[in-house]
Design a protein around this motif. Structure first.
Motif, PDB file in Angstrom:
ATOM      1  N   UNK A 240       7.856  28.428  40.292  1.00  0.00           N
ATOM      2  CA  UNK A 240       9.290  28.557  40.507  1.00  0.00           C
ATOM      3  C   UNK A 240       9.532  29.559  41.617  1.00  0.00           C
ATOM      4  N   UNK A 241      10.471  29.250  42.496  1.00  0.00           N
ATOM      5  CA  UNK A 241      10.841  30.146  43.589  1.00  0.00           C
ATOM      6  C   UNK A 241      12.365  30.196  43.649  1.00  0.00           C
ATOM      7  N   UNK A 242      12.933  31.333  43.234  1.00  0.00           N
ATOM      8  CA  UNK A 242      14.378  31.427  43.165  1.00  0.00           C
ATOM      9  C   UNK A 242      14.905  30.462  42.123  1.00  0.00           C
ATOM     10  N   UNK A 243      15.810  29.566  42.506  1.00  0.00           N
ATOM     11  CA  UNK A 243      16.339  28.575  41.568  1.00  0.00           C
ATOM     12  C   UNK A 243      15.695  27.211  41.773  1.00  0.00           C
ATOM     13  N   UNK A 244      14.572  27.178  42.490  1.00  0.00           N
ATOM     14  CA  UNK A 244      13.900  25.912  42.773  1.00  0.00           C
ATOM     15  C   UNK A 244      12.555  25.845  42.059  1.00  0.00           C
ATOM     16  N   UNK A 245      12.260  24.659  41.497  1.00  0.00           N
ATOM     17  CA  UNK A 245      10.979  24.411  40.846  1.00  0.00           C
ATOM     18  C   UNK A 245      10.123  23.509  41.723  1.00  0.00           C
ATOM     19  N   UNK A 246       8.815  23.789  41.711  1.00  0.00           N
ATOM     20  CA  UNK A 246       7.861  22.986  42.484  1.00  0.00           C
ATOM     21  C   UNK A 246       6.749  22.509  41.545  1.00  0.00           C
ATOM     22  N   UNK A 247       6.384  21.233  41.690  1.00  0.00           N
ATOM     23  CA  UNK A 247       5.318  20.649  40.868  1.00  0.00           C
ATOM     24  C   UNK A 247       4.442  19.767  41.740  1.00  0.00           C
ATOM     25  N   UNK A 248       3.147  19.852  41.519  1.00  0.00           N
ATOM     26  CA  UNK A 248       2.229  18.903  42.146  1.00  0.00           C
ATOM     27  C   UNK A 248       1.166  18.514  41.127  1.00  0.00           C
ATOM     28  N   UNK A 267       7.337   6.443  43.211  1.00  0.00           N
ATOM     29  CA  UNK A 267       8.798   6.578  43.345  1.00  0.00           C
ATOM     30  C   UNK A 267       9.479   6.469  41.990  1.00  0.00           C
ATOM     31  N   UNK A 268       9.004   5.558  41.150  1.00  0.00           N
ATOM     32  CA  UNK A 268       9.598   5.385  39.821  1.00  0.00           C
ATOM     33  C   UNK A 268       9.360   6.612  38.945  1.00  0.00           C
ATOM     34  N   UNK A 269       8.165   7.178  39.030  1.00  0.00           N
ATOM     35  CA  UNK A 269       7.856   8.384  38.255  1.00  0.00           C
ATOM     36  C   UNK A 269       8.736   9.552  38.720  1.00  0.00           C
ATOM     37  N   UNK A 270       8.863   9.708  40.037  1.00  0.00           N
ATOM     38  CA  UNK A 270       9.692  10.792  40.571  1.00  0.00           C
ATOM     39  C   UNK A 270      11.139  10.642  40.134  1.00  0.00           C
ATOM     40  N   UNK A 271      11.662   9.426  40.135  1.00  0.00           N
ATOM     41  CA  UNK A 271      13.051   9.208  39.736  1.00  0.00           C
ATOM     42  C   UNK A 271      13.275   9.621  38.283  1.00  0.00           C
ATOM     43  N   UNK A 272      12.343   9.269  37.396  1.00  0.00           N
ATOM     44  CA  UNK A 272      12.471   9.641  35.995  1.00  0.00           C
ATOM     45  C   UNK A 272      12.372  11.159  35.817  1.00  0.00           C
ATOM     46  N   UNK A 273      11.480  11.794  36.577  1.00  0.00           N
ATOM     47  CA  UNK A 273      11.313  13.246  36.468  1.00  0.00           C
ATOM     48  C   UNK A 273      12.544  13.987  36.974  1.00  0.00           C
ATOM     49  N   UNK A 281      11.080  19.878  43.145  1.00  0.00           N
ATOM     50  CA  UNK A 281      10.371  19.279  44.273  1.00  0.00           C
ATOM     51  C   UNK A 281       9.001  18.821  43.783  1.00  0.00           C
ATOM     52  N   UNK A 282       8.710  17.529  43.946  1.00  0.00           N
ATOM     53  CA  UNK A 282       7.532  16.913  43.329  1.00  0.00           C
ATOM     54  C   UNK A 282       6.589  16.375  44.392  1.00  0.00           C
ATOM     55  N   UNK A 283       5.296  16.643  44.202  1.00  0.00           N
ATOM     56  CA  UNK A 283       4.253  16.081  45.061  1.00  0.00           C
ATOM     57  C   UNK A 283       3.225  15.414  44.153  1.00  0.00           C
ATOM     58  N   UNK A 284       3.070  14.091  44.290  1.00  0.00           N
ATOM     59  CA  UNK A 284       2.142  13.329  43.449  1.00  0.00           C
ATOM     60  C   UNK A 284       1.047  12.727  44.316  1.00  0.00           C
ATOM     61  N   UNK A 285      -0.207  12.876  43.849  1.00  0.00           N
ATOM     62  CA  UNK A 285      -1.352  12.292  44.567  1.00  0.00           C
ATOM     63  C   UNK A 285      -1.999  11.245  43.658  1.00  0.00           C
TER      64      UNK A 285
END
Length: 316
Positions: A240-248, A267-273, A281-285
């Motif tokens: 978490x940075x300030x009011x923003x969350x980051x996930x990878x 894209x479908x997974x990101x939309x549900x998340x 902010x999501x980064x999926x590999x």
């Protein structure tokens, strides 16, 4: 949302906090000078720090809200944590100074003066603080601002400090307990030190990119597991940075899946998340099912291949 916008409401709450702090600094400065009370001095120091905290928070939130740029691709969210560390240093210095004065006054046997004026100022401070808290609650209900909510908690503690000052002056002058004022002053110094410690822990955790709480991570994985074409998840990293969350994270998919199909699934997974975790902010590999990276923690499985959710590594 009808009426004023969320940013304007948050600004109004921030400026109201600054205005109240300025009023109380002036009143308590006069009261501390006229009464000679260490407890009042401690309350004055806390109010002065409220003013600095409000200004620092306003600056930190403003910087953190700036969009990403070429030199700060992850945004400016950590400005809030840096502003908090500035407050921690100031609070710690004030707590030490007040504690030293309280000990000196206790052994010197000093007495306070003009209890009526000091009690009157504390009463006015409580009324002004209650009015500010009422407006902050209204803004929090409308905007859900984390910064205003944190400021709200801080001003709630001021009510206790003002009650302590009233008790110290009353016991010292009306009940004849000579040591009451420095004892209350020392208690206020300890309260400030505890506040500094709590704030520093939160700021350091954010600066060090501490992982999300386990319950939040488990809920995140539960949402991921709902997609039927994912075979598993590994190498989950959150911060978490300030009011923003980051996930990878990495996901296993069918090895025969085309790049286009895999992109559609991501894209479908990101939309549900994003529906469950707004603003994240999501980064999926994507990886072919069964592929394991040989890099220690990155190879650990946090969601089995059958799609059932299990706790992240090291949680039980």
């Amino acid at each position: 949302m009808s009426g004023a916008s969320a940013p304007s409401l948050n600004r109004s709450a921030a400026f109201a906090s600054i205005a109240v702090a300025l009023l109380l600094v002036a009143l308590k400065g006069y009261a501390a000078w006229s009464t000679g009370s260490t407890a009042m001095l401690g309350s004055l120091a806390d109010t002065a720090l409220d003013l600095v905290a409000s200004l620092a928070t306003l600056a930190g939130v403003w910087i953190a809200a700036q969009p990403s740029d070429e030199n700060h691709r992850f945004g400016h969210g950590k400005a809030e944590a840096l502003a908090a560390m500035v407050q921690v240093v100031l609070i710690s210095i004030s707590a030490l100074g007040i504690a030293a004065r309280a000990v000196e006054q206790f052994f010197a046997g000093g007495r306070t003066q003009a209890a009526g004026e000091g009690i009157g100022v504390s009463a006015v401070a409580m009324v002004a603080t209650l009015a500010l808290l009422a407006w902050q609650r209204h803004v929090i209900r409308r905007t859900g601002s984390l910064a205003i909510a944190t400021d709200h908690v801080h001003y709630q503690s001021d009510l206790l400090l003002n009650l302590g000052v009233i008790a110290a002056l009353a016991l010292d002058q009306y009940a004849g307990l000579a040591g009451a004022d420095p004892v209350f002053g020392l208690a206020i110094a300890l309260w400030l030190a505890w506040g500094a410690w709590s704030a520093s822990r939160q700021a350091v955790e954010q600066l060090m990119d501490r992982e999300w709480p386990e319950a939040k991570k488990a809920h995140f994985l539960e949402v991921v597991a709902r997609h039927p074409q994912l075979k598993g998840v590994h190498d989950l990293r959150t911060r978490t940075s300030g009011d923003r969350d980051f996930v990878q994270f990495h996901v296993w998919v069918d090895p025969q899946m085309t790049v286009r199909a895999a992109h559609r699934v991501m894209d479908e997974v990101e939309a549900k998340l994003r529906a469950e975790f707004p603003g994240v902010e999501i980064l999926i590999h994507p990886d072919p099912e069964g592929l394991v990276d040989e890099e220690g923690p990155a190879a650990e499985d946090v969601m089995p291949h059958d799609g059932a959710v299990s706790p992240p590594p090291g949680t039980g």
